[in-house]
Design a protein around this motif. Structure first.
Motif, PDB file in Angstrom:
ATOM      1  N   ARG A 164      34.415  26.785 -10.928  1.00 52.17           N
ATOM      2  CA  ARG A 164      34.949  25.911  -9.892  1.00 52.17           C
ATOM      3  C   ARG A 164      35.933  24.933 -10.518  1.00 52.17           C
ATOM      4  NH1 ARG A 164      34.897  25.476  -4.198  1.00 52.17           N
ATOM      5  NH2 ARG A 164      35.877  23.463  -3.772  1.00 52.17           N
ATOM      6  N   LYS A 165      37.104  24.814  -9.918  1.00 51.40           N
ATOM      7  CA  LYS A 165      38.054  23.785 -10.360  1.00 51.40           C
ATOM      8  C   LYS A 165      37.720  22.499  -9.633  1.00 51.40           C
ATOM      9  CE  LYS A 165      42.394  24.681 -11.169  1.00 51.40           C
ATOM     10  NZ  LYS A 165      42.504  24.276 -12.595  1.00 51.40           N
ATOM     11  N   VAL A 179      28.759  24.553 -18.148  1.00 51.60           N
ATOM     12  CA  VAL A 179      27.487  23.946 -17.728  1.00 51.60           C
ATOM     13  C   VAL A 179      26.458  25.058 -17.569  1.00 51.60           C
ATOM     14  CG1 VAL A 179      26.289  22.628 -15.958  1.00 51.60           C
ATOM     15  CG2 VAL A 179      28.634  22.019 -16.572  1.00 51.60           C
ATOM     16  N   GLU A 180      25.437  25.036 -18.413  1.00 47.24           N
ATOM     17  CA  GLU A 180      24.363  26.026 -18.360  1.00 47.24           C
ATOM     18  C   GLU A 180      23.153  25.410 -17.659  1.00 47.24           C
ATOM     19  OE1 GLU A 180      23.490  27.510 -22.253  1.00 47.24           O
ATOM     20  OE2 GLU A 180      25.605  27.430 -22.861  1.00 47.24           O
ATOM     21  N   ILE A 181      22.631  26.119 -16.662  1.00 51.41           N
ATOM     22  CA  ILE A 181      21.499  25.621 -15.872  1.00 51.41           C
ATOM     23  C   ILE A 181      20.321  26.552 -16.089  1.00 51.41           C
ATOM     24  CG2 ILE A 181      20.678  25.077 -13.555  1.00 51.41           C
ATOM     25  CD1 ILE A 181      23.797  24.853 -12.889  1.00 51.41           C
ATOM     26  N   ASN A 182      19.225  25.974 -16.558  1.00 53.31           N
ATOM     27  CA  ASN A 182      18.023  26.755 -16.835  1.00 53.31           C
ATOM     28  C   ASN A 182      17.007  26.541 -15.719  1.00 53.31           C
ATOM     29  OD1 ASN A 182      15.802  28.073 -17.832  1.00 53.31           O
ATOM     30  ND2 ASN A 182      15.869  27.119 -19.862  1.00 53.31           N
ATOM     31  N   ALA A 183      16.953  27.493 -14.795  1.00 53.62           N
ATOM     32  CA  ALA A 183      16.023  27.370 -13.665  1.00 53.62           C
ATOM     33  C   ALA A 183      14.585  27.573 -14.080  1.00 53.62           C
ATOM     34  CB  ALA A 183      16.404  28.369 -12.577  1.00 53.62           C
ATOM     35  N   LYS A 199      34.951  12.357 -14.065  1.00 52.88           N
ATOM     36  CA  LYS A 199      35.306  10.953 -14.287  1.00 52.88           C
ATOM     37  C   LYS A 199      36.715  10.789 -14.832  1.00 52.88           C
ATOM     38  CE  LYS A 199      30.481  10.023 -15.476  1.00 52.88           C
ATOM     39  NZ  LYS A 199      29.560   9.414 -16.465  1.00 52.88           N
ATOM     40  N   ASP A 200      37.375  11.883 -15.055  1.00 53.27           N
ATOM     41  CA  ASP A 200      38.665  11.894 -15.736  1.00 53.27           C
ATOM     42  C   ASP A 200      39.804  12.096 -14.750  1.00 53.27           C
ATOM     43  OD1 ASP A 200      40.077  11.820 -18.267  1.00 53.27           O
ATOM     44  OD2 ASP A 200      40.490  13.940 -17.948  1.00 53.27           O
ATOM     45  N   GLY A 201      41.001  11.714 -15.162  1.00 59.52           N
ATOM     46  CA  GLY A 201      42.181  11.847 -14.313  1.00 59.52           C
ATOM     47  C   GLY A 201      42.833  13.206 -14.376  1.00 59.52           C
ATOM     48  N   GLN A 202      42.155  14.198 -14.963  1.00 54.23           N
ATOM     49  CA  GLN A 202      42.668  15.555 -15.031  1.00 54.23           C
ATOM     50  C   GLN A 202      41.732  16.494 -14.279  1.00 54.23           C
ATOM     51  OE1 GLN A 202      44.134  16.896 -19.003  1.00 54.23           O
ATOM     52  NE2 GLN A 202      43.149  15.035 -19.735  1.00 54.23           N
ATOM     53  N   PRO A 203      42.272  17.547 -13.660  1.00 52.87           N
ATOM     54  CA  PRO A 203      41.393  18.555 -13.066  1.00 52.87           C
ATOM     55  C   PRO A 203      40.666  19.320 -14.162  1.00 52.87           C
ATOM     56  CG  PRO A 203      43.668  19.307 -13.027  1.00 52.87           C
ATOM     57  CD  PRO A 203      43.705  17.886 -13.523  1.00 52.87           C
ATOM     58  N   ARG A 204      39.514  19.858 -13.828  1.00 54.70           N
ATOM     59  CA  ARG A 204      38.717  20.607 -14.798  1.00 54.70           C
ATOM     60  C   ARG A 204      38.241  21.918 -14.191  1.00 54.70           C
ATOM     61  NH1 ARG A 204      39.318  18.208 -19.819  1.00 54.70           N
ATOM     62  NH2 ARG A 204      39.518  15.967 -19.447  1.00 54.70           N
ATOM     63  N   ASP A 205      38.314  22.981 -14.991  1.00 54.12           N
ATOM     64  CA  ASP A 205      37.642  24.227 -14.631  1.00 54.12           C
ATOM     65  C   ASP A 205      36.218  24.145 -15.178  1.00 54.12           C
ATOM     66  OD1 ASP A 205      39.745  25.489 -13.288  1.00 54.12           O
ATOM     67  OD2 ASP A 205      40.631  26.151 -15.175  1.00 54.12           O
ATOM     68  N   VAL A 206      35.247  24.274 -14.305  1.00 48.75           N
ATOM     69  CA  VAL A 206      33.850  24.192 -14.706  1.00 48.75           C
ATOM     70  C   VAL A 206      33.193  25.544 -14.474  1.00 48.75           C
ATOM     71  CG1 VAL A 206      31.648  23.011 -14.397  1.00 48.75           C
ATOM     72  CG2 VAL A 206      33.791  21.759 -14.053  1.00 48.75           C
ATOM     73  N   GLN A 207      32.671  26.134 -15.539  1.00 45.61           N
ATOM     74  CA  GLN A 207      31.966  27.406 -15.416  1.00 45.61           C
ATOM     75  C   GLN A 207      30.469  27.157 -15.433  1.00 45.61           C
ATOM     76  OE1 GLN A 207      31.728  30.510 -18.602  1.00 45.61           O
ATOM     77  NE2 GLN A 207      32.681  31.842 -17.051  1.00 45.61           N
ATOM     78  N   LEU A 208      29.817  27.544 -14.332  1.00 40.09           N
ATOM     79  CA  LEU A 208      28.378  27.401 -14.211  1.00 40.09           C
ATOM     80  C   LEU A 208      27.708  28.725 -14.550  1.00 40.09           C
ATOM     81  CD1 LEU A 208      28.242  25.507 -10.792  1.00 40.09           C
ATOM     82  CD2 LEU A 208      28.126  24.500 -13.067  1.00 40.09           C
ATOM     83  N   THR A 209      26.781  28.692 -15.494  1.00 41.16           N
ATOM     84  CA  THR A 209      25.984  29.865 -15.820  1.00 41.16           C
ATOM     85  C   THR A 209      24.515  29.536 -15.595  1.00 41.16           C
ATOM     86  OG1 THR A 209      25.877  29.222 -18.154  1.00 41.16           O
ATOM     87  CG2 THR A 209      27.644  30.731 -17.501  1.00 41.16           C
ATOM     88  N   PHE A 210      23.729  30.561 -15.312  1.00 41.24           N
ATOM     89  CA  PHE A 210      22.347  30.356 -14.886  1.00 41.24           C
ATOM     90  C   PHE A 210      21.380  31.170 -15.735  1.00 41.24           C
ATOM     91  CE2 PHE A 210      25.271  30.058 -11.343  1.00 41.24           C
ATOM     92  CZ  PHE A 210      24.936  28.854 -10.758  1.00 41.24           C
ATOM     93  N   GLN A 211      20.258  30.573 -16.055  1.00 45.01           N
ATOM     94  CA  GLN A 211      19.147  31.272 -16.673  1.00 45.01           C
ATOM     95  C   GLN A 211      17.981  31.252 -15.702  1.00 45.01           C
ATOM     96  OE1 GLN A 211      18.198  30.145 -20.713  1.00 45.01           O
ATOM     97  NE2 GLN A 211      16.074  30.814 -20.514  1.00 45.01           N
ATOM     98  N   GLY A 212      17.453  32.430 -15.387  1.00 45.13           N
ATOM     99  CA  GLY A 212      16.332  32.514 -14.459  1.00 45.13           C
ATOM    100  C   GLY A 212      16.727  32.330 -13.008  1.00 45.13           C
ATOM    101  N   TYR A 213      17.976  32.533 -12.695  1.00 48.24           N
ATOM    102  CA  TYR A 213      18.431  32.364 -11.308  1.00 48.24           C
ATOM    103  C   TYR A 213      19.633  33.268 -11.072  1.00 48.24           C
ATOM    104  CZ  TYR A 213      19.350  29.998  -6.863  1.00 48.24           C
ATOM    105  OH  TYR A 213      19.505  29.705  -5.528  1.00 48.24           O
ATOM    106  N   HIS A 214      19.678  33.900  -9.878  1.00 52.63           N
ATOM    107  CA  HIS A 214      20.760  34.822  -9.542  1.00 52.63           C
ATOM    108  C   HIS A 214      21.333  34.424  -8.177  1.00 52.63           C
ATOM    109  CE1 HIS A 214      19.551  37.331 -12.919  1.00 52.63           C
ATOM    110  NE2 HIS A 214      18.300  37.199 -12.489  1.00 52.63           N
TER     111      HIS A 214
END
Length: 508
Positions: free
Chosen positions: A485-486, A47-51, A420-435
């Motif tokens: 985050r898992k 998940v890429e977030i562009n601030a 929404k799924d019945g499995q755990p997920r590793d979610v990697q958050l990356t940021f543009q313009g935010y630290h």
């Protein structure tokens, strides 16, 4: 003029009941017929977030709820008030739906139908630092009898009568965000008028103009909204939004409308989770239609408020008791944010069993003032607001994981992840313009691991009781660079990041 292709309505059940399947439900039910290949449990979601890219900005009074004046044996009890204060709602719509036609704002006890007063509603709102959306009586001018005394009681839907309460509310210091004229004209007009939607709106438009002019004369700062149209079948298929905007937009009509209000029910309770979990994403096409109509009939950027909505629930199912509704409702809030909706009032606050609410009343499915899973879902979603940021998500948002992000005036960046799924997920958050430097993490999972569960684990505690206790605090974590985050199966996670101090600030 933007022309949108109509949906093939042969896939819908068309009936003049309040909760016909929403247009978005029809769209998603068609698309979900195709096979969906789930992501591997080992494959991380990116998940890429562009601030730096703000796609919309919402007012601080974005989140809200309906407080229903009738059929409510609990009302603004101390437990309700305490729970509401932790819901994060900043708008209270009252008397909450169809009761607007059977409630006199200036004389609420005169009919004998309810002990709940406008002062009760305002007291509830103040507990959450919220503002009011007061609905007026649009269609009821009948002579009736007081339910308790049998004495005659005259209902009054005139503009003059509405304006009298506007002045009363001002004298009593009530903060009113909007005056909404009536509720669901398609449902509340008299039987003969309802035979034709054209006649419904001829009648409603005349009432709207009378009341709006009187209210604005009483208080020139008052903001008027309408038409509170019932659902997608009416405001899209029957073109009732177009009828209303022709009459009261500023290109062809009176220009009296300050905000558009509509209702949206996805009927998420009408199928298994695997077939309904993508219903919120269907809102995007609805919003395209609405914005095209507003642009056609008004030169202003009219704000849109969804003054009644619910992902599932309803009076003939128990879906409001289940965890699935918490996930579905949070997903709807995320889509409202993403698409530029200015505010929402979820239907409704109380009476969970058979009535869509999030707080139990006397004689409900669980103890009075206990809360449903949806309460926690809405409370968590309320952490998002302000500037809505662009997100890029590698997952299928309709079926696997949806992600939404906002940034507030303090430069705190909040992300909502819905697995929404019945499995755990590793979610990697990356940021543009935010630290980011640190974060607070709220979590909500079903107590027994399934979307049918009626109990939750919120921030590590099973089924907290917000009516009597402070909700558990979020976890605190330090962050350096991208954050992974898992997220648990069928879960809701909200993360609010605080930024690193600038080099200049560090040297002070």
């Amino acid at each position: 003029m933007l022309t949108l292709q109509p949906v093939n309505y042969k896939f819908m059940t068309i009936s003049l009941v309040k909760h016909t399947p929403a247009l978005a439900a029809a769209i998603v039910s068609i698309t979900l017929c195709a096979s969906v290949v789930p992501m591997s449990a080992q494959e991380p979601v990116s998940v890429e977030i562009n601030a730096d890219k703000v796609i919309s900005t919402v007012p601080k009074e974005f989140h809200g709820t309906n407080f229903v004046a009738l059929w409510n044996p609990t009302g603004a009890s101390p437990g309700t008030v305490n729970a509401f204060s932790q819901l994060g709602a900043r708008l209270v719509r009252f008397p909450g739906g169809v009761p607007a036609e059977w409630y006199d704002l200036g004389n609420p006890l005169g009919s004998g139908l309810t002990p709940i007063t406008t002062q009760d509603a305002w007291r509830l709102a103040m507990a959450g630092n919220a503002e009011m959306i007061f609905q007026t009586n649009a269609f009821n001018n009948k002579l009736q009898k007081n339910k308790k005394t049998g004495q005659p009681y005259q209902w009054d839907n005139s503009g003059r009568h509405a304006a009298d309460f506007v002045m009363q509310a001002k004298r009593e210091g009530m903060k009113v965000a909007f005056w909404e004229i009536g509720n669901e004209p398609e449902m509340d007009a008299d039987k003969e008028t309802k035979r034709s939607q054209d006649k419904v709106f001829q009648s409603y438009d005349a009432i709207f103009e009378d009341q709006a002019r009187a209210i604005k004369q009483a208080d020139p700062t008052a903001k008027i909204m309408g038409p509170a149209s019932t659902n997608t079948y009416f405001w899209w298929h029957e073109k009732n939004l177009e009828k209303f905007l022709k009459a009261h937009g500023n290109r062809q009509g009176t220009g009296l409308v300050d905000a558009v209000s509509l209702h949206w029910y996805t009927d998420g309770d009408k199928g298994p989770w695997e077939k309904t979990r993508g219903l919120a994403q269907g809102w995007a096409r609805c919003m395209d239609y609405i914005q095209a109509q507003m642009k056609e009939y008004d030169s202003r950027l009219l704000p849109l408020y969804i003054t009644e909505w619910n992902w599932g629930a309803g009076d003939k199912s128990d879906s409001s008791e289940k965890f699935a509704n918490a996930l579905g409702c949070a997903d709807c809030v995320g889509m409202f944010l993403r698409t530029g909706v200015s505010g929402h009032t979820h239907f409704c606050l109380q009476h969970v069993q058979r009535n869509w609410g999030v707080i139990a009343t006397k004689g409900d499915y669980r103890s009075e003032n206990d809360v449903s899973p949806t309460f926690f879902g809405l409370a968590m979603a309320s952490h998002l607001g302000g500037r809505v940021l662009e997100t890029k998500n590698s997952a299928d948002e309709s079926n696997v994981l949806s992600a939404y992000a906002t940034n507030d005036d303090g430069n705190n960046l909040s992300v909502m992840l819905i697995n929404k799924d019945g499995q755990p997920r590793d979610v990697q958050l990356t940021f543009q313009g935010y630290h980011p430097a640190s974060a607070k993490v709220w979590t909500l999972v079903p107590a027994n691991g399934g979307v049918e569960d009626k109990d939750v684990i919120y921030n590590g505690k099973k089924s907290p009781a917000p009516a009597t206790e402070k909700l558990p605090d979020p976890a605190q974590v330090q962050v350096k660079g991208p954050y992974t985050r898992k997220v648990e199966p069928y879960s809701l996670t909200v993360i609010t990041f605080t930024p690193q101090l600038s080099a200049s600030a560090n040297n002070l």
